[in-house]
Enzyme design. Sequence first.
Site, PDB file in Angstrom:
ATOM      1  N   TYR A 184      62.110  40.277 101.532  1.00  0.00           N
ATOM      2  CA  TYR A 184      61.497  41.372 102.292  1.00  0.00           C
ATOM      3  C   TYR A 184      59.991  41.376 102.114  1.00  0.00           C
ATOM      4  O   TYR A 184      59.443  40.648 101.283  1.00  0.00           O
ATOM      5  CB  TYR A 184      62.101  42.719 101.877  1.00  0.00           C
ATOM      6  CG  TYR A 184      61.623  43.269 100.542  1.00  0.00           C
ATOM      7  CD1 TYR A 184      62.034  42.707  99.339  1.00  0.00           C
ATOM      8  CD2 TYR A 184      60.741  44.351 100.493  1.00  0.00           C
ATOM      9  CE1 TYR A 184      61.589  43.224  98.121  1.00  0.00           C
ATOM     10  CE2 TYR A 184      60.296  44.876  99.287  1.00  0.00           C
ATOM     11  CZ  TYR A 184      60.722  44.308  98.100  1.00  0.00           C
ATOM     12  OH  TYR A 184      60.282  44.805  96.898  1.00  0.00           O
ATOM     13  N   LYS A 191      59.762  37.537  96.850  1.00  0.00           N
ATOM     14  CA  LYS A 191      59.999  38.969  97.103  1.00  0.00           C
ATOM     15  C   LYS A 191      61.429  39.134  97.610  1.00  0.00           C
ATOM     16  O   LYS A 191      61.669  39.336  98.806  1.00  0.00           O
ATOM     17  CB  LYS A 191      58.952  39.511  98.084  1.00  0.00           C
ATOM     18  CG  LYS A 191      58.751  41.023  97.986  1.00  0.00           C
ATOM     19  CD  LYS A 191      57.454  41.441  98.643  1.00  0.00           C
ATOM     20  CE  LYS A 191      57.297  42.940  98.789  1.00  0.00           C
ATOM     21  NZ  LYS A 191      57.286  43.714  97.550  1.00  0.00           N
ATOM     22  N   GLU A 249      53.773  42.403  85.133  1.00  0.00           N
ATOM     23  CA  GLU A 249      53.389  43.316  86.220  1.00  0.00           C
ATOM     24  C   GLU A 249      54.119  44.627  86.018  1.00  0.00           C
ATOM     25  O   GLU A 249      54.673  44.875  84.943  1.00  0.00           O
ATOM     26  CB  GLU A 249      53.727  42.685  87.579  1.00  0.00           C
ATOM     27  CG  GLU A 249      55.203  42.345  87.746  1.00  0.00           C
ATOM     28  CD  GLU A 249      55.535  41.755  89.116  1.00  0.00           C
ATOM     29  OE1 GLU A 249      54.792  41.966  90.073  1.00  0.00           O
ATOM     30  OE2 GLU A 249      56.592  41.088  89.209  1.00  0.00           O
ATOM     31  N   LEU A 256      55.030  38.942  91.139  1.00  0.00           N
ATOM     32  CA  LEU A 256      54.845  38.876  92.580  1.00  0.00           C
ATOM     33  C   LEU A 256      53.352  38.709  92.880  1.00  0.00           C
ATOM     34  O   LEU A 256      52.535  39.460  92.336  1.00  0.00           O
ATOM     35  CB  LEU A 256      55.361  40.159  93.237  1.00  0.00           C
ATOM     36  CG  LEU A 256      55.334  40.082  94.762  1.00  0.00           C
ATOM     37  CD1 LEU A 256      56.515  39.285  95.271  1.00  0.00           C
ATOM     38  CD2 LEU A 256      55.316  41.452  95.388  1.00  0.00           C
TER      39      LEU A 256
END
Length: 287
Positions: A30, A144, A176, A200
């Site tokens: 996505y 993702k 992250e 990401l």
Amino acid sequence: MIYLNGAFMPIEEARIPVLDRGFIFGDGVYEVIPVYSRRPFRLPEHLLRLQHSLDGIRLRNPHTDSEWGGLLEQIIARNHSDDQYLYLHVTRGVARRDHAFPKGVSPTVFIMSNPLLPPPAELLTTGATAITAEDNRWLRCDIKGISLLPNVLLRQMAIDVGAMETVLLRSGFMTEGAASNIFVVKKDLLLAPPKNHLMLPGITYDVVLELAKEHGITHEVRAIAEHEVRTADELLLTSSTKEIMPITRLDGRQVGDGRPGIMFSRLYRLYQEYKDKVMRGGAINTL
Ligand code: PDD
């Protein structure tokens, strides 16, 4: 109004078969793309990352960039807010349940839009609260993917204690947030973890580093140890929906002096100025 496999419809009317591999296996990817004044922000970069994610799961891109651009344009036009965030989702399609890739199956393509609301002013003036947790996700966090169970559980750990985000640590280094990228500030030095398979590659992360370069903010992109996170003067969170936010409490202790710092104020202002410039200029943003 949403888009599903070739048609536009109200979200209440959208249906997908239970055998969709997104539903059965979480087999899909996505993107989340912010839209300001009805224009997508950094669209080429988001579509490039979508291609990276599709390559990562070995799924052919069902659309060219200009086809994606056209579909997104229509979704933007069919929804009410001027500022929106687009959610774009591609799965490996509908097939009898079997782990092996199905043959001759079309991917499922779904796009929706939601209003993009600015973060509450209070969060920007007092800052957000975060906790830390061990990053227990897989080793392809650069994809993702829609299989977000680890991210959901990690984020919920923060929610359960009244915090907003979970800062992830893997083997003593920061990766992250559960749904954001994290920057560390030490005095006037901005630190960012390097893009690799453990995080990401954030589009907002890239904008922040570009702004740092352009405006002479001292910065380093390198592995960030846990103790640097714990002794940071400032922690910043970035994402397409939250832009840049200060984290002022971590694991119940204040970050720096417990207030949003100078680096945050500077980058926040630069980010808003950049956004205004790009949205007025247009050229950088169109395909
Ligand atoms: N998430 N890291 C993770 C794990 C994320 O889920 C996100 C964004 C980011 C920030 O990337 P970007 O700046 O490109 O939004 C980093 C989106 C907003 C979401 O899942 O809703």
